[in-house]
Design an enzyme around this catalytic site. Structure first.
Site, PDB file in Angstrom:
ATOM      1  N   LYS A  51       0.846  -1.207   0.000  1.00  0.00           N
ATOM      2  CA  LYS A  51       0.000   0.000   0.000  1.00  0.00           C
ATOM      3  C   LYS A  51       0.878   1.251   0.000  1.00  0.00           C
ATOM      4  CE  LYS A  51      -3.865   1.956   2.696  1.00  0.00           C
ATOM      5  NZ  LYS A  51      -4.719   1.761   3.895  1.00  0.00           N
ATOM      6  N   SER A 126      -9.689   1.455   2.893  1.00  0.00           N
ATOM      7  CA  SER A 126      -8.854   2.246   2.020  1.00  0.00           C
ATOM      8  C   SER A 126      -7.801   1.435   1.266  1.00  0.00           C
ATOM      9  CB  SER A 126      -8.163   3.345   2.834  1.00  0.00           C
ATOM     10  OG  SER A 126      -7.292   2.774   3.795  1.00  0.00           O
ATOM     11  N   SER A 150      -9.829  -1.014   7.024  1.00  0.00           N
ATOM     12  CA  SER A 150      -9.256  -0.823   5.684  1.00  0.00           C
ATOM     13  C   SER A 150      -8.532  -2.012   5.094  1.00  0.00           C
ATOM     14  CB  SER A 150      -8.289   0.357   5.691  1.00  0.00           C
ATOM     15  OG  SER A 150      -9.008   1.528   5.475  1.00  0.00           O
TER      16      SER A 150
HETATM   17  N1  GLN Z   1     -13.032   3.577   6.258  1.00  0.00           N
HETATM   18  C1  GLN Z   1     -12.529   3.917   7.536  1.00  0.00           C
HETATM   19  C2  GLN Z   1     -12.182   5.388   7.572  1.00  0.00           C
HETATM   20  O1  GLN Z   1     -12.445   6.032   6.636  1.00  0.00           O
HETATM   21  C3  GLN Z   1     -11.342   3.080   7.857  1.00  0.00           C
HETATM   22  C4  GLN Z   1     -10.115   3.523   7.171  1.00  0.00           C
HETATM   23  C5  GLN Z   1      -8.923   2.699   7.559  1.00  0.00           C
HETATM   24  O2  GLN Z   1      -9.049   1.662   8.202  1.00  0.00           O
HETATM   25  N2  GLN Z   1      -7.768   3.203   7.201  1.00  0.00           N
HETATM   26  O3  GLN Z   1     -11.664   5.877   8.522  1.00  0.00           O
END
Ligand code: GLN
Length: 452
Positions: A51, A126, A150
């Site tokens: 990532k 994400s 994410s």
């Molecule tokens: N979708 C969640 C957020 O927007 C989790 C994001 C993540 O785990 N990095 O915070």
């Protein structure tokens, strides 16, 4: 320089061929791809994608943001060193939401990644690029980061395994911080065994991360063959509100398997889980507003003005950050402001303790907890973009574990009637990743879920 092995050349070609998926944003120069040491180790010869918020020495890292344009990592994240010393071959970097804030990769400066099962749908986020890349066979494994879901939610949307380890299990050194008391790096793979191999490779104490745990890492064999759990809990009251009927039947399928294996299924109560989403957003926005202060055009970030220092900060940050990141920085700053700190931040910290206690209590009577990973199948690109609350709710089932810090894994669980992948989540007690991984391997071997 010796040429790369053919299998790796082929993998790089496939990444090019599938560039329309927009899940790999950068491949390394062939001369930088190290295959030294691939003859031994847990990851011997396996290909990996990373990532774009995890540092690889000498490579660009943007966190899918304009603000880091032109920046090159001066050092390796600990997980990168560990992958290389276990014989893994790192090919490149994957698309994600800007600074890991989002659930679809639509908040990426590179544009949305596309779901390999239906290009009109999101990959989840994400870490959506990593999940989609593994699903599409662009690498054997990938790394993502999970702050509130994410790794797990995109794994569910793309039909692969995705593990969020116990908080503190994997070093965060070299991971760009979003919300430091939540962030954990986690593996994606197509099999339970590969997930376990990558997990044991990256886990373990690191003196460079003050929150890294000194607990010893389970050995790979335990992650593959630990005794089956005696009982699994389902938080039925929490799931009652709007459990998708197709996911409910996936849970039933797994329950029947458990019956045949002599594993008892019981109800567990997570009375405070209903407050998890609001608690999470208060705490993570506060942490993000503080963590992202460093991207000011001086310490980090593309400098956009030389006028005076105020203008330099204003323009660098206004032009560099996208709308979701700005929304979170502003709300986070408000939450931490002296007039509102007690009402929001301090209160949310207390609720976090209650949620933690829910899990501690539940694990007194069960070995694992089972629930869906995401409330729905992968949604359409654009569907939730104008509605941040709808986007936030797609993490309804992953966020409680992030607040508590317990480990949780998405396992592929067949398909929805639409043909899109379905995922279920297995949650373990603190530092009990081996219970989750070995059980999911048994589920995989028994072919509990079908894919036709
Ligand atoms: N979708 C969640 C957020 O927007 C989790 C994001 C993540 O785990 N990095 O915070």
């Amino acid at each position: 320089m010796t040429a790369l092995p053919e299998s790796i050349q082929n993998q790089l070609e496939l990444i090019q061929e599938k560039s329309d998926l927009n899940c790999v944003i950068r491949t390394r120069k062939e001369s930088d791809i190290s295959t030294a040491g691939t003859s031994s180790g847990f990851l011997s010869g396996k290909t990996l994608l990373i990532k774009d918020n995890i540092s690889i020495k000498g490579e660009a890292i943007t966190c899918a943001s304009k603000v880091l344009e032109g920046y090159t990592s001066p050092y390796n994240a600990t997980v990168i060193d560990r992958i290389e010393s276990e014989g893994g071959v790192i090919l490149g970097q994957t698309n994600c939401d800007e600074f890991a804030m989002g659930s679809s990769t639509e908040y990426s400066v590179f544009g949305s990644a596309k779901n390999p099962f239906d290009a009109a749908r999101v990959t989840g986020g994400s870490s959506g690029g990593s999940a989609a890349a593994v699903a599409a066979g662009l690498a054997d494994m990938a790394l993502g980061s999970d702050t509130g879901g994410s790794v797990r939610q995109p794994a569910a949307f793309c039909g692969v395994y995705g593990l969020k380890p116990t908080y503190g299990r994997v070093s965060r050194y070299g991971l760009v911080a979003f919300a430091s008391s939540f962030d954990q790096i986690g593996p994606f793979a197509k099999t339970a065994e590969d997930t376990a191999s990558l997990f044991v490779s990256i886990a373990g104490h690191d003196p460079k991360d003050a929150t890294s745990s000194k607990k010893s890492v389970p050995n790979l064999q335990d992650c593959l063959d630990a005794p089956l759990p005696k009982s699994i809990g389902i938080p039925r009251a929490f799931l009652k509100k709007g459990l998708n009927p197709e996911l409910a039947s996936k849970i039933n399928e797994l329950e029947s398997f458990c019956e045949t294996e002599g594993i008892s299924i019981v109800d567990v109560d997570l009375p405070h889980a209903q407050y998890a989403v609001s608690t999470y957003y208060i705490l993570t926005m506060a942490e993000a507003s503080s963590n992202l202060a460093r991207f000011d055009g001086v310490r980090y970030g593309a400098r956009k003005s030389d006028e005076n220092v105020q203008e330099l900060y204003n323009q660098s940050r206004s032009e560099g950050f996208g709308p979701e990141v700005k929304r979170r920085i502003m709300l986070g700053t408000y939450i931490l402001s002296s007039g509102y700190y007690d009402a929001y931040y301090a209160k949310a910290q207390k609720v976090r303790q209650l949620i933690k206690k829910d899990f501690v209590d539940a694990f007194e009577s069960v070995d694992l907890i089972l629930l869906p990973t995401a409330p729905t199948e992968a949604f359409k690109i654009g569907e939730n973009l104008d509605d941040p609350l709808a986007m936030y709710l797609s993490d309804l089932f992953t966020i409680p574990m992030s607040l508590a810090g317990v480990p949780a894994l998405n396992i592929p669980a067949g398909k929805f009637s639409s043909g899109l992948p379905a995922g279920l989540q297995l949650v373990g007690n603190y530092f009990k990743e081996e219970t989750i991984l070995s059980f999911s391997r048994r589920v995989e071997q028994a072919r509990v879920f079908t894919y036709d």
